[in-house]
Design an enzyme around this catalytic site. Structure first.
Site, PDB file in Angstrom:
ATOM      1  N   GLU A  21      53.338  55.191  48.279  1.00 45.13           N
ATOM      2  CA  GLU A  21      54.172  55.095  49.619  1.00 45.13           C
ATOM      3  C   GLU A  21      55.052  56.202  49.662  1.00 45.13           C
ATOM      4  O   GLU A  21      54.917  56.845  51.017  1.00 45.13           O
ATOM      5  CB  GLU A  21      54.713  54.040  49.801  1.00 45.13           C
ATOM      6  CG  GLU A  21      55.877  53.573  49.161  1.00 45.13           C
ATOM      7  CD  GLU A  21      56.491  52.324  49.278  1.00 45.13           C
ATOM      8  OE1 GLU A  21      56.568  51.989  50.508  1.00 45.13           O
ATOM      9  OE2 GLU A  21      57.041  51.886  48.183  1.00 45.13           O
TER      10      GLU A  21
ATOM     11  N   LYS B 244      60.752  50.374  57.467  1.00 45.02           N
ATOM     12  CA  LYS B 244      61.224  49.195  56.238  1.00 45.02           C
ATOM     13  C   LYS B 244      61.067  47.885  56.925  1.00 45.02           C
ATOM     14  O   LYS B 244      60.953  47.250  55.876  1.00 45.02           O
ATOM     15  CB  LYS B 244      62.888  49.662  56.461  1.00 45.02           C
ATOM     16  CG  LYS B 244      63.541  48.900  55.623  1.00 45.02           C
ATOM     17  CD  LYS B 244      63.481  49.617  54.032  1.00 45.02           C
ATOM     18  CE  LYS B 244      64.230  48.792  53.124  1.00 45.02           C
ATOM     19  NZ  LYS B 244      63.548  49.031  51.629  1.00 45.02           N
TER      20      LYS B 244
ATOM     21  N   TRP C  52      58.699  52.866  66.046  1.00 41.69           N
ATOM     22  CA  TRP C  52      57.349  52.614  65.173  1.00 41.69           C
ATOM     23  C   TRP C  52      56.213  52.141  65.872  1.00 41.69           C
ATOM     24  O   TRP C  52      56.158  51.132  66.348  1.00 41.69           O
ATOM     25  CB  TRP C  52      57.763  51.806  63.924  1.00 41.69           C
ATOM     26  CG  TRP C  52      56.638  51.845  62.964  1.00 41.69           C
ATOM     27  CD1 TRP C  52      56.362  52.794  61.960  1.00 41.69           C
ATOM     28  CD2 TRP C  52      55.328  50.958  63.102  1.00 41.69           C
ATOM     29  NE1 TRP C  52      55.517  52.496  61.207  1.00 41.69           N
ATOM     30  CE2 TRP C  52      54.780  51.485  61.604  1.00 41.69           C
ATOM     31  CE3 TRP C  52      54.967  49.824  63.474  1.00 41.69           C
ATOM     32  CZ2 TRP C  52      53.717  50.772  61.165  1.00 41.69           C
ATOM     33  CZ3 TRP C  52      53.639  49.135  63.152  1.00 41.69           C
ATOM     34  CH2 TRP C  52      53.016  49.676  61.964  1.00 41.69           C
TER      35      TRP C  52
ATOM     36  N   GLU D 212      53.669  47.361  41.130  1.00 36.33           N
ATOM     37  CA  GLU D 212      54.770  48.158  41.813  1.00 36.33           C
ATOM     38  C   GLU D 212      54.889  49.794  41.646  1.00 36.33           C
ATOM     39  O   GLU D 212      55.198  50.267  42.553  1.00 36.33           O
ATOM     40  CB  GLU D 212      56.168  47.240  41.435  1.00 36.33           C
ATOM     41  CG  GLU D 212      57.369  47.739  42.014  1.00 36.33           C
ATOM     42  CD  GLU D 212      57.496  47.842  43.643  1.00 36.33           C
ATOM     43  OE1 GLU D 212      56.525  46.935  44.068  1.00 36.33           O
ATOM     44  OE2 GLU D 212      58.528  48.317  44.039  1.00 36.33           O
TER      45      GLU D 212
ATOM     46  N   CYS E 241      60.832  49.477  64.665  1.00 31.26           N
ATOM     47  CA  CYS E 241      61.461  49.989  66.046  1.00 31.26           C
ATOM     48  C   CYS E 241      62.988  49.195  65.932  1.00 31.26           C
ATOM     49  O   CYS E 241      63.296  48.108  65.486  1.00 31.26           O
ATOM     50  CB  CYS E 241      60.970  49.252  67.228  1.00 31.26           C
ATOM     51  SG  CYS E 241      59.281  49.910  67.710  1.00 31.26           S
TER      52      CYS E 241
ATOM     53  N   LYS F  48      54.965  52.380  44.575  1.00 36.93           N
ATOM     54  CA  LYS F  48      55.937  53.222  44.787  1.00 36.93           C
ATOM     55  C   LYS F  48      55.466  54.870  45.142  1.00 36.93           C
ATOM     56  O   LYS F  48      55.945  55.554  45.931  1.00 36.93           O
ATOM     57  CB  LYS F  48      57.216  53.408  43.666  1.00 36.93           C
ATOM     58  CG  LYS F  48      58.031  52.196  43.803  1.00 36.93           C
ATOM     59  CD  LYS F  48      58.962  51.955  44.637  1.00 36.93           C
ATOM     60  CE  LYS F  48      58.368  51.374  45.785  1.00 36.93           C
ATOM     61  NZ  LYS F  48      58.407  49.913  46.067  1.00 36.93           N
TER      62      LYS F  48
ATOM     63  N   HIS G 112      36.648  47.054  32.757  1.00 32.77           N
ATOM     64  CA  HIS G 112      35.695  46.425  33.623  1.00 32.77           C
ATOM     65  C   HIS G 112      35.259  47.265  35.131  1.00 32.77           C
ATOM     66  O   HIS G 112      34.936  46.818  36.072  1.00 32.77           O
ATOM     67  CB  HIS G 112      36.175  45.098  34.001  1.00 32.77           C
ATOM     68  CG  HIS G 112      36.244  44.130  33.004  1.00 32.77           C
ATOM     69  ND1 HIS G 112      35.147  43.751  32.462  1.00 32.77           N
ATOM     70  CD2 HIS G 112      37.502  43.814  32.302  1.00 32.77           C
ATOM     71  CE1 HIS G 112      35.414  42.869  31.329  1.00 32.77           C
ATOM     72  NE2 HIS G 112      36.821  42.910  31.193  1.00 32.77           N
TER      73      HIS G 112
ATOM     74  N   ASN H  35      61.612  45.854  70.762  1.00 31.18           N
ATOM     75  CA  ASN H  35      60.950  45.760  69.423  1.00 31.18           C
ATOM     76  C   ASN H  35      60.115  44.559  69.400  1.00 31.18           C
ATOM     77  O   ASN H  35      60.699  43.579  69.625  1.00 31.18           O
ATOM     78  CB  ASN H  35      62.176  45.843  68.366  1.00 31.18           C
ATOM     79  CG  ASN H  35      61.821  45.314  67.013  1.00 31.18           C
ATOM     80  OD1 ASN H  35      60.644  45.698  66.802  1.00 31.18           O
ATOM     81  ND2 ASN H  35      62.718  44.699  66.187  1.00 31.18           N
ATOM     82  N   GLY H  36      58.858  44.805  68.991  1.00 30.21           N
ATOM     83  CA  GLY H  36      57.747  43.564  68.799  1.00 30.21           C
ATOM     84  C   GLY H  36      56.643  43.867  69.525  1.00 30.21           C
ATOM     85  O   GLY H  36      56.207  45.060  69.562  1.00 30.21           O
TER      86      GLY H  36
ATOM     87  N   ARG I 118      63.627  51.863  60.567  1.00 30.57           N
ATOM     88  CA  ARG I 118      62.970  50.870  61.145  1.00 30.57           C
ATOM     89  C   ARG I 118      61.693  51.488  61.767  1.00 30.57           C
ATOM     90  O   ARG I 118      60.808  50.822  62.121  1.00 30.57           O
ATOM     91  CB  ARG I 118      63.807  49.995  62.181  1.00 30.57           C
ATOM     92  CG  ARG I 118      64.701  49.399  61.622  1.00 30.57           C
ATOM     93  CD  ARG I 118      65.639  48.547  62.607  1.00 30.57           C
ATOM     94  NE  ARG I 118      64.671  47.476  63.039  1.00 30.57           N
ATOM     95  CZ  ARG I 118      64.829  46.326  62.632  1.00 30.57           C
ATOM     96  NH1 ARG I 118      65.461  46.101  61.811  1.00 30.57           N
ATOM     97  NH2 ARG I 118      63.877  45.154  63.116  1.00 30.57           N
TER      98      ARG I 118
END
Ligand code: F6R
Length: 614
Positions: free
Chosen positions: A494, A609, A74, A487, A2, A491, A510, A100-101, A27
């Protein structure tokens, strides 16, 4: 998570709010809204979708007013739709609030307010807060600022809020706890508020970072006043922003992510600048100098982070163990905070965060701090919450990272971790003078070598085209390259939404080896170094099962070239520095696959983000 923006001044607020929302869209981007006061008239425009959808929705609407608030969401409570979009209002329609929160005790508060005659339209926790403020205004007969203060006293959770009231059209009230809020102080009484400084920098460089538990009252006549939740006055601490507007633009690239990938020679160099002395063979990280002794005597280092920052932490584990001979544990902040972890005064905790706002990392830091540990931060955003709660730290100088997928922040974090491990290792005497000298010179050469890797983009794009329709992918690496495999897989997941797994190369046999067939692309880091021969054997195991191998190899390699379907060459560098080079082709592969699949690269679905909720 947000984005909030607000303005009070002499100009029309709407264009400032919309520009600000565009900057903050990284955000959260599932709905957006604005509220403006013109005279005593309060108007709200909000809708599901992106800021561009809001603009279309507002078209021809009466958006006049020199005070206003804006929000890009968000979703946490309630699906993304027009009703759940912010701003929210109370019963009377006098107030408008953005948040926001998360308000954790919203359910009992809501129940009580319903008993008192309030009716709710949305599924959000935020709407409860605006009703609560309105209820207090009415019952206690207090002004907006005092009603906000009293309301927040009964709220449990995290928030950055801004509220306006058409009965007090020249006042804007803001408050924060655990979610960031920056106030910009412009000329001629102008004030800006935002979740971060990016919407503010084009208007003013003078900012105040609101502290936890503080309430800011901006009054057209009286200017900015700050008090805390206990009603004590606070003196605003005005700082100058170092951010430049160009850093927030795409600079000719199609996406922020691509720009940020290409910025890495610069961002790594900036993260090294002034910290290495090649002539006297020295590394000095000014930010942690006071804690050097503690580092040297540390029996253990704990590294905390989430997502990509956690992957950088894994590289840090190898670096500290290898170069400084200190045992390291790398923890997901979200797991650490809810265990009863063994941590105390003897421990050094390194907290890694690009945004400096990640809620889990922040909470894990608070926990370790309360048990007496020394907390060292590695953050990118200057003045962020994590940067401020740590005892000491070293900033990464990556510059603003706007693409949701982290790229240049990762390499900057690994750069700073390398410097830290080298500095401590040298002081402890666990690295010989000659090895230290060799490593710092090799590190100094990394930005140019990254530039060289970037020149393989056309070849990487060609490979991306071949594998873009694969439903799954495996990423393998050993030693320093294992975190790079994780990583690389993250990438791809996402931004392209292709399922991918990262594994230590030898672990493949394994279990994951069962997945391999002719349709499975396997991305492997197979650079010359300690585990080269072992990785070559792993590649042979994949080829024996007809898997497709895309290998990152050291320039001039001939052995892997014979086995692999494709090789991407990177310049030779010591094992410790390979992640800084080998991650670049993985970033580019993911980027190009995502573009070819028509994904929204900078704003992938369901993500944001800055993850300020747990
Ligand atoms: C992945 C990504 C996330 C972040 C994670 C931590 O590309 O961006 O996994 O790395 O949310 O964020 P920071 O570093 O801001 O604490």
């Amino acid at each position: 998570m947000c984005g909030i923006v607000a303005y009070l001044g002499h100009r029309e607020a709407y264009p400032i709010l919309i520009n600000g929302l565009r900057r903050l869209e990284y955000r959260g981007y599932d709905s957006a809204g604005v509220a403006l006061i013109n005279g005593h008239d309060l108007r709200i425009f909000k809708c599901k979708g992106k800021v561009s959808d809001l603009e279309a929705h507002v078209q021809d609407g009466n958006v006049k007013g020199t005070v206003g608030i804006g929000h890009t969401r968000w979703a946490t409570h309630g699906p993304p739709n027009d009703v759940n979009a912010h701003p929210h209002q109370g019963n009377s329609g006098d107030l408008a609030l953005i948040h926001n929160g998360i308000i954790e005790n919203y359910a009992p508060l809501k129940e009580e307010l319903i008993h008192r005659g309030h009716s709710f339209k949305s599924d959000t926790d935020t709407e409860v807060l605006v009703h609560l403020i309105e209820d207090i205004q009415f019952t206690e007969k207090v002004d907006l600022a005092e009603a906000v203060r009293l309301a927040l006293d009964s709220v449990v959770g995290a928030y950055a809020i801004v509220v306006i009231d058409r009965k007090e059209p020249d006042v804007m009230v803001a408050a924060r706890k655990s979610s960031p809020l920056v106030i910009g102080i412009g000329e001629q009484g102008e004030h800006f508020l935002a979740s971060d400084a990016t919407p503010i920098v084009e208007h003013t460089k003078n900012v105040v970072y609101l502290e936890d538990g503080e309430i800011a009252v901006i009054d057209r006549q009286k200017g900015l006043k700050i008090r805390n939740i206990k009603n004590q006055d606070k003196t605003p601490f005005i700082q100058e922003l170092e951010m430049h507007l160009e850093a927030l633009e795409k600079g000719g690239y199609e996406h922020f992510m691509l720009k940020e990938i290409h910025e890495q020679p610069r961002s790594i160099r900036d993260s090294l600048r002034g910290r290495m002395d090649l002539i006297n063979s020295e590394v000095v990280l000014g930010g942690i100098r006071d804690h050097e002794q503690k580092f040297q005597n540390a029996k253990r280092i704990l590294i905390l982070g989430c997502g990509t920052s956690w992957h950088a932490g894994l590289v840090g584990e190898y670096l500290f163990e290898d170069l400084a001979r200190i045992p390291v544990e790398v923890e997901y902040a979200s797991e650490f905070r809810y265990r009863n972890p063994i941590v105390g005064e003897e421990d050094i905790v390194i907290a890694i965060s690009q945004s400096g706002e990640t809620a889990d990392t922040l909470a894990a830091i608070e926990l370790a701090k309360s048990r007496g540990a020394t907390i060292i931060g590695i953050c990118n955003v200057v003045g962020s919450s994590i940067a401020r709660v740590t005892h000491a730290g070293s900033y990464t100088h990556a510059g603003p990272e706007i693409g949701v997928a982290s790229t240049k922040a990762f390499t900057a974090q690994v750069t700073v971790l390398t410097l830290m491990a080298l500095m401590i290792g040298r002081r402890k005497g666990t690295i010989s003078a000659s090895n230290f000298h060799r490593l710092i010179n090799e590190l100094d050469a990394i930005p140019d070598k990254v530039q060289k890797v970037l020149q393989s983009e056309a070849q990487i794009k060609y490979i991306a085209d071949i594998y873009k329709d694969a439903p799954n992918a495996l990423y393998l690496g050993r030693g320093y390259s294992f975190p790079v495999a994780l990583e690389g897989a993250l990438k791809l997941k996402e931004i392209s939404y292709i399922h991918a797994e990262g594994y230590p190369a030898a672990e493949m046999k394994h279990g994951p080896i069962a997945l391999i067939d002719e349709a499975m692309p396997v991305f492997v880091v197979a650079t010359k170094g300690a585990s080269y021969e072992k990785v070559v054997s792993n590649i042979q195991e994949v080829k024996a099962r007809k898997g497709k191998i895309i290998a990152i190899v050291t320039e001039g390699d001939t052995v892997v070239k014979e086995l692999a379907d494709h090789v991407i060459e990177i310049p030779e560098t010591p094992d410790q520095l390979v992640p800084l080079l080998s991650v670049i082709p993985f970033q580019l592969i993911s980027y190009h696959i995502a573009v070819m699949l028509g994904r929204n690269v900078d704003q992938p679905r369901n993500l944001a983000k800055s993850v300020t909720v747990e």
